[in-house]
Design an enzyme around this catalytic site. Structure first.
Site, mmCIF file in Angstrom:
data_model
loop_
_atom_site.group_PDB
_atom_site.id
_atom_site.type_symbol
_atom_site.label_atom_id
_atom_site.label_comp_id
_atom_site.label_asym_id
_atom_site.label_seq_id
_atom_site.Cartn_x
_atom_site.Cartn_y
_atom_site.Cartn_z
ATOM 1 N N ASP B 226 -30.076 -32.520 -72.718
ATOM 2 C CA ASP B 226 -28.758 -31.966 -72.993
ATOM 3 C C ASP B 226 -28.341 -32.250 -74.439
ATOM 4 O OD1 ASP B 226 -26.252 -30.732 -72.043
ATOM 5 O OD2 ASP B 226 -25.426 -32.729 -72.433
ATOM 6 N N LYS B 230 -27.585 -29.625 -77.769
ATOM 7 C CA LYS B 230 -26.398 -29.687 -78.635
ATOM 8 C C LYS B 230 -26.777 -29.828 -80.111
ATOM 9 C CE LYS B 230 -23.405 -31.490 -74.994
ATOM 10 N NZ LYS B 230 -22.894 -32.719 -74.351
#
Lengths: 365, 365
Positions: B226, B230
């Site tokens: 994750d 980003k």
């Protein structure tokens, strides 16, 4: 949908700029350097239609050559006059016009009403209109709304740091501001971050002045007036109809320093208080604390004071001339949302003004 | 100027929303609560024209009653289908339409092309389109530009924190990004801020899962995937044509943890590594340092690693599930511009989506 028919059209932003000092000239340089990029990435084009400094003014409906603005303006036969500048801008009557006020002049700020009434947006680092009477602040806001234009002034607080836009996003989306805590003066930040006892306080201030970090009269900064104007603007953005006089400024400058008739005499008087400031500093240091000039807004009350904060306080580790702004809100209740970074200087201030202009250009239809 | 003739007109933003889970329903609640305020302050009105979740979908050209959307949607006879949702939205063909994707679905993200081609703006917290192939990322960007609409996704990184808009303002105004250093996972932030030796590492992870801070399978977070998505988005915003595979992830989860077939078995395996993690923690603590999972982007290279940072490092004092993002740039060269605060949760994420919507509404002509 009708926009699709204009898909290859460039969106032109017509700029009328007052003030070509340090911020204004830096902004023009930044626009010149970014023009091609912005055209390629966003189909937007910046044209400088009007330009004025304190001596001359110039209009070119097809755009002033941005790589030669200094000479073009200098060679203009027209002496500067802000009222005829605004009148002529309104008469030229171009759609998608923006007035950029890079001055620190009250005379220029007083023309905003007329400009907004002509449906022209305003972008400015000039704090005067927003930190004058609340009546003027709210009138400008209402005029912008009524005439379908915007007034953007991100650089009024924290220069290029995202402070006002962040606060607006919080409020507009329904967050409740519980408390704002901030170091809002690059000058005072530098002075207290540097004042470590190795050099007397008056010498630290003198050094800051020599580096160009203070106003010509450093008491403008040391009296916390400038910080007061900034926390006032933040309070007003929170919806409070507050006046400058409503702010509690717990000044730290002894009265004789304020009374000194000239800047030179001020420094002489300040030197007699070096012991006083060193005592304050040592008193804090003995507890492992540091002096910081902190502005607070909470429960409708704004206060400014020179505080002693412990190492665990997020403002203790501040360095250089950094600003820091902490928003404690209903949605950020335990640990605030924090923005930190250099809060002064022509490059970052001009960049903040430029970003406001790009924001307007990006949403032109 | 022609805008002046419409001065009393309300600007209507027509919203088509996919996803009514935690973020979607929170956003609808926030819109309901702020509607009057936004009408009064900015003359803008939000209408929900289309609504879809995984089961049902509903259209009302005059607006779905926002205080009763749950019942109205539940009572809709129309089963949900994202393709017919998009088709119907395009056919309704209202000016000032925005598609809001509150899902985490690839199927929804794959409709963006079609939506942008219909000159409809997109606002979304869904990271999939921006962190998939670079080709998809750049295609969406170009379609938005060509069709005169915008695609806003501030909440892709740091939830409601002003990260992507700040980075864009820096780049658009001509600043050069030297380095981005960040803690981008609220989950990993919470885990390493909490892991103080009093409780074994596997218990800290279990506690985070129970509090709802992790994905159903915590390895989604612990594998740094994750975080990778980003930092990839931030790198692309900086202009780099980078793919997920180009990111160097120095994973800290031992291979047997990744190999465990179920979440329960993962926790059993993780517990056998409690000594390993405690040793890392103690090793750092003995030097006065703390473990932090840091994402970096510099010189075109993105890396993620579990680092040990000293007390003087600005990330050492991080607490709770806070994110922190530090931009070192040509204009902020010595001390970075820093944004810090809670980077996860439905309220702050929905608020970030809402702020993007208000931004679009504010600039409607």
């Amino acid at each position: 949908l009708h926009q699709a028919f204009f898909e290859s059209d460039t969106k032109v932003l017509n700029i009328f700029m007052a003030g070509t000092g340090l911020i204004g000239s830096t902004l023009l340089k930044q626009i010149q350097e970014q023009r091609n990029y912005l055209q390629q990435e966003y189909n937007i084009d910046f044209r400088i239609i009007g330009l004025a400094n304190s001596r001359k003014m110039l209009f070119k409906e097809n755009g002033i050559a941005i790589d030669n603005w200094r000479e073009e303006l200098e060679n203009s036969p027209t002496p500067s006059d802000i009222h005829s500048f605004v009148k002529q801008m309104n008469e030229i009557n171009l759609t998608n016009s923006v007035f950029v006020d890079n001055s620190a002049s009250a005379a220029v700020a007083n023309t905003y009403d007329e400009i907004l009434r002509a449906s022209i947006s305003i972008v400015t680092p000039n704090k005067i209109a927003n930190s004058g009477s609340y009546e003027q602040y709210i009138r400008n806001r209402r005029l912008a709304k009524r005439h379908g234009v915007v007034m953007l002034y991100e650089t009024n607080v924290g220069a290029g740091l995202p402070v006002i836009s962040t606060l607006r996003d919080l409020i507009n989306s329904g967050d409740k501001i519980i408390r704002i805590e901030a170091v809002l003066s690059g000058t005072l930040s530098y002075i207290f971050n540097t004042f470590d006892g190795s050099v007397p306080f008056s010498e630290v201030v003198k050094d800051a002045k020599q580096k160009g970090y203070t106003e010509p009269d450093p008491r403008e900064d040391l009296s916390c007036k400038d910080v007061g104007r900034k926390i006032l603007i933040l309070a007003r953005e929170c919806g409070y109809s507050m006046e400058f006089e409503d702010i509690t400024i717990n000044g730290f400058l002894p009265q004789p320093c304020l009374d000194a008739p000239t800047v030179d005499e001020f420094f002489n008087v300040l030197a007699t208080y070096d012991g006083h400031f060193e005592q304050m500093r040592r008193h804090a240091a003995e507890k492992g604390e540091k002096l910081r000039c902190i502005a607070r807004f909470e429960g409708g009350k704004a206060t400014i004071s020179l505080d002693s904060v412990g190492q665990e306080h997020p403002f203790a580790s501040l360095s250089g001339s950094d600003n820091i702004i902490a928003f404690t809100t209903a949605r950020y209740p335990e640990r605030p949302m924090v923005v930190k970074g250099s809060g002064a200087g022509a490059e970052v201030t001009a960049a903040g003004v430029f970003a406001d202009l790009i924001r307007i250009a990006n949403y032109l239809s």
